[in-house]
Design an enzyme around this catalytic site. Structure first.
Site, mmCIF file in Angstrom:
data_model
loop_
_atom_site.group_PDB
_atom_site.id
_atom_site.type_symbol
_atom_site.label_atom_id
_atom_site.label_comp_id
_atom_site.label_asym_id
_atom_site.label_seq_id
_atom_site.Cartn_x
_atom_site.Cartn_y
_atom_site.Cartn_z
ATOM 1 N N LYS A 116 38.289 38.094 9.806
ATOM 2 C CA LYS A 116 39.265 38.831 10.607
ATOM 3 C C LYS A 116 40.322 39.443 9.693
ATOM 4 O O LYS A 116 40.903 38.742 8.863
ATOM 5 C CB LYS A 116 39.900 37.892 11.632
ATOM 6 C CG LYS A 116 38.878 37.295 12.602
ATOM 7 C CD LYS A 116 39.458 36.190 13.444
ATOM 8 C CE LYS A 116 39.714 34.937 12.625
ATOM 9 N NZ LYS A 116 40.062 33.766 13.468
ATOM 10 N N THR B 261 51.373 36.603 18.332
ATOM 11 C CA THR B 261 49.950 36.467 18.020
ATOM 12 C C THR B 261 49.484 35.010 18.036
ATOM 13 O O THR B 261 48.423 34.695 17.509
ATOM 14 C CB THR B 261 49.659 37.079 16.641
ATOM 15 O OG1 THR B 261 50.478 36.414 15.650
ATOM 16 C CG2 THR B 261 49.962 38.567 16.630
ATOM 17 N N GLY C 272 47.642 31.945 18.785
ATOM 18 C CA GLY C 272 46.374 31.658 19.451
ATOM 19 C C GLY C 272 45.342 32.763 19.403
ATOM 20 O O GLY C 272 44.316 32.678 20.088
ATOM 21 N N GLY D 148 43.218 33.566 17.010
ATOM 22 C CA GLY D 148 41.945 33.093 16.466
ATOM 23 C C GLY D 148 41.175 32.248 17.462
ATOM 24 O O GLY D 148 39.958 32.402 17.622
ATOM 25 N N CYS D 149 41.875 31.349 18.142
ATOM 26 C CA CYS D 149 41.246 30.520 19.176
ATOM 27 C C CYS D 149 40.648 31.400 20.271
ATOM 28 O O CYS D 149 39.510 31.194 20.722
ATOM 29 C CB CYS D 149 42.263 29.579 19.804
ATOM 30 S SG CYS D 149 43.170 28.535 18.658
#
Length: 257
Positions: free
Chosen positions: A173, A204, A206, A208-209
């Site tokens: 990412k 921002t 969370g 990635g989760c």
């Protein structure tokens, strides 16, 4: 009804971890189940405590899920110690789990470290071989590959290095880089850029989760990997663009955006 399982830690403030995963799965109309690996005391300003779940109780949770409502996809997030990782790997192998999306969470977006000593090595040795996709951000990709990433041009070498540790794909990412927000998917020997605009939103917590859970949802619904990643990227952009502003630090996304 398609089903997805999140194996992760909780976030009492609701923006990341199991809470974000369940919100994401519900929005995608996938039945959400959870196996808790840790309790965290955290909010948008930082991580203030971690209480790990005993490995044997993680195993018991996994047994309850897989012997009753079998998931069509599995998302793995925060796994903070080697013993918990070993239990997860053993149970996922025993039950033949598929469509595993592994988010190698090493630190919260607020900066708190979420993984203990020896856990990173166990993650690579035991869970990487089981994953259909691994989704590191730039700092995680640097740690896993040993390759500094200062620009998008550095990402392919890092992706190849991480891919050598797994039979699945790698999604690096690009959100930590200045400029755009392009991600790089290394899938079946090919590099594919997943382009995205940088959305001016400091909240921002969370992301990635949420992204890894969205990918797992699309895999559970029968989409291929490339389509699943593309659809999840669109969802994240929409959740950021909604502009939710909660808390005193890096706030959560609008999962219903």
């Amino acid at each position: 009804m398609r089903k997805a399982l999140t194996i992760a830690g909780s976030d009492c403030s609701g923006g990341a971890g199991v809470q974000a995963d369940i919100k994401t799965m519900t929005v995608h109309q996938v039945y959400a189940m959870s196996v808790m690996t840790a309790l965290t005391a955290q909010n948008t300003t930082g991580v203030y405590g971690i209480q790990e779940v005993p490995p044997e109780f993680v195993a018991r949770q996994l047994d309850c899920v897989f012997t009753d409502i079998v998931p069509d996809a599995v998302k793995i997030g925060m796994v903070s110690c080697a013993d918990i990782i070993a239990v997860i790997a053993e149970r996922l192998t025993r039950y033949g789990a598929g469509n595993i999306v592994l988010d190698p969470v090493m630190a919260a977006s607020s900066g708190g470290r979420l993984i203990g000593g020896g856990a990173a090595e166990a993650l690579i040795a035991l869970l990487f071989p089981l994953a259909a996709l691994i989704t590191p951000n730039i700092p995680e990709a640097e740690a896993l590959s040993g390759i500094p990433i200062a620009a998008p041009g550095d990402m392919p070498a890092a992706a190849r290095a991480i891919a050598a540790l797994t039979d699945g794909g790698v999604l690096i990412k690009g959100g930590h880089l200045a400029g755009g927000a392009d991600d790089l998917l290394y899938w079946k020997g090919e590099m594919l850029w997943i382009h995205g605009e940088r959305i001016p939103n400091p909240n921002t917590h969370g992301t990635g989760c949420t992204l890894s859970s969205a990918i797992a949802c699309h895999l559970a619904r029968g989409r291929d990997m490339v389509q699943s990643v593309r659809e999840a990227k669109v969802y994240i952009a929409r959740a950021l663009r909604a502009g939710l502003d909660l808390g005193h630090g890096a706030g959560p996304l609008n999962h219903w955006g």
